[in-house]
Enzyme design. Structure first.
Site, short mmCIF file in Angstrom:
data_model
loop_
_atom_site.label_atom_id
_atom_site.label_comp_id
_atom_site.label_asym_id
_atom_site.label_seq_id
_atom_site.Cartn_x
_atom_site.Cartn_y
_atom_site.Cartn_z
N LYS A 102 -46.01 16.49 -6.01
CA LYS A 102 -47.14 16.44 -6.94
C LYS A 102 -47.22 17.78 -7.64
O LYS A 102 -46.81 18.81 -7.08
CB LYS A 102 -48.46 16.19 -6.19
CG LYS A 102 -49.55 15.58 -7.04
CD LYS A 102 -49.29 14.10 -7.30
CE LYS A 102 -50.43 13.45 -8.07
NZ LYS A 102 -50.25 12.01 -8.20
N THR A 185 -49.79 0.27 -12.72
CA THR A 185 -50.69 0.53 -11.58
C THR A 185 -51.78 -0.53 -11.53
O THR A 185 -52.08 -1.08 -10.45
CB THR A 185 -51.30 1.94 -11.67
OG1 THR A 185 -50.26 2.89 -11.88
CG2 THR A 185 -52.02 2.30 -10.38
N SER A 344 -42.20 3.18 -12.01
CA SER A 344 -41.51 4.44 -12.30
C SER A 344 -40.10 4.40 -11.72
O SER A 344 -39.14 4.87 -12.35
CB SER A 344 -42.28 5.62 -11.70
OG SER A 344 -43.27 6.07 -12.60
#
Length: 411
Positions: A102, A185, A344
């Site tokens: 991240k 998502t 992704s």
């Protein structure tokens, strides 16, 4: 409890459930690498401004590390660490060949011009380009970033390493982005909700749904759920909250939000206090905004029978205990919002192969992964006699632990 403490707690509970060796447990918890860089840019008025950028690379036992880059004033190491660790378990639950990472820059993107954001993104990429890569660490968009940000990273990275479309995902379609990625998502949330309801002999049609957060994830979830006959009775975003017990007209609301930058003022619903949206009467509650919003202060007031965690870490452990006693079923974030990272992965695969898929294939494959993921989580729940959160955590931790041992990396 902050996000890192809560994530560590869930990991440790899963590790005990699995009976992991204490040395292995410790090595799985420690990040692979923590990067902190200073990014100084000239602003449009000629003055200089400095920002701090982070990239936490948590684990790469199962493949290249993967995770978003967020631009937000409150980006700080503990939060980034927690989200990197969650990505490790999330990619393992989804059973895609990635680890977790991240990143972020402590800035307020709304206070920066487009050219300032571009300069900031390029400087950040210059500082980390030798630590990311197609088979090393693959960034993606997150809060405050989007396809344009990924295009700048791709271009800057390519100056050093040659054209490498697979180095980032969530790119514009014209630069090798995947069809279906924008909705992924939210669509994953739909498939996850369907899988959970099927388990309880229900379908989405007729279910009354409240969604906190009407950004990319919340708005797509609302559109897709309403198309399946779900009744969206209340939504909120940073501008305010609205409610209509007969159901909001979602296509009209989406149009309103595009034109007015928020749900506030929508004529098809009554304005309500945004803080009350989580405790509105409904069958399904979907927190799709920030972390930590469901806690010991409001968990007792929640009326939903099912909570689908579309945001990262929306419920803290105190809330989990209260909700469990009330019989509320919580579908955890590391499974429920994994649709984005799954598509992704599809984008990365398409870029490496140089062969793009049509949108129908993307959505069909996503449904396959989400349905299988739910089945795998339920198997762990049966094996360890635990709730869905511990089922998901033990599934993810077990897969990473096995990869770590097979590679001979145990301490």
């Amino acid at each position: 409890m902050n996000a890192l403490a809560a994530t560590n707690r869930n990991f440790k509970l899963a590790a005990r459930l699995l009976g992991l060796d204490s040395k292995l447990e410790q090595s799985l918890l420690i990040p692979f690498r923590e990067i902190k860089v200073e990014c100084t840019i000239p602003k449009d008025d000629g003055s200089l401004a400095s920002f701090v950028g982070f990239r936490i690379q948590h684990d790469n036992a199962r493949g290249p590390m993967k995770g978003g880059i967020r631009y937000h004033p409150e980006v700080e190491p503990d939060e980034v660490n927690a989200l990197a660790q969650l990505m490790t378990w999330k990619t393992a639950v989804a059973n895609i060949p990635y680890g977790g990472a991240k990143g972020g820059i402590g800035c307020d993107p709304s206070q920066l011009s487009l050219s300032e954001l571009e300069r900031l993104t390029r400087v950040f990429t210059q500082k980390i380009h030798d630590l990311i890569g197609v088979h090393t660490d693959v960034p993606a968009p997150d809060m405050g970033t989007g396809p344009q940000t990924m295009a700048w990273i791709l271009d800057e990275y390519s100056k050093f390493h040659g054209y490498s479309p697979a180095v980032v995902t969530g790119k514009p379609i014209d630069l090798g982005g995947s069809l279906g990625r924008d909705a992924a998502t939210g669509r994953g949330v739909l498939f996850a909700t369907e899988a959970l309801l099927n388990e309880h002999g229900k379908s989405i049609a007729g279910q009354r749904v409240v969604i906190q957060g009407f950004g990319n994830v919340g708005s797509w979830a609302a559109q897709l759920i309403s198309e399946q006959g779900g009744i969206i009775v209340a939504v909120s975003d940073v501008s305010g909250a609205i409610k209509n017990s007969k159901g909001l007209d979602i296509p009209s609301l989406v149009k309103h939000v595009k034109e007015n930058r928020g749900v506030k003022g929508f004529s098809g619903g009554d304005s309500i206090d945004p803080s009350s949206v989580l405790v509105e009467d409904c069958d399904i509650l979907i927190p799709a905004a920030l972390g930590g919003v469901i806690n010991k202060d409001n968990a007792n007031e929640i009326k939903a029978k099912f909570i689908i965690e579309a945001a990262n870490h929306p419920s803290d452990p105190d809330a989990d205990e209260i909700l469990a006693k009330k019989g509320v079923i919580v579908l955890p974030d590391i499974y429920a919002n994994s649709g984005g990272v799954t598509v992704s992965y599809f984008e990365w695969v398409q870029n490496i192969q140089g062969f793009m898929w049509d949108e129908e294939k993307v959505n069909t494959e996503l449904k396959k992964y989400m349905t299988r993921g739910f089945k795998d989580v339920k198997e762990m729940c049966k094996t360890h006699n635990c709730d869905l959160r511990m089922g998901a955590f033990s599934l993810g931790v077990n897969r990473v632990a096995r990869a770590t041992l097979l590679r001979g990396w145990e301490a």
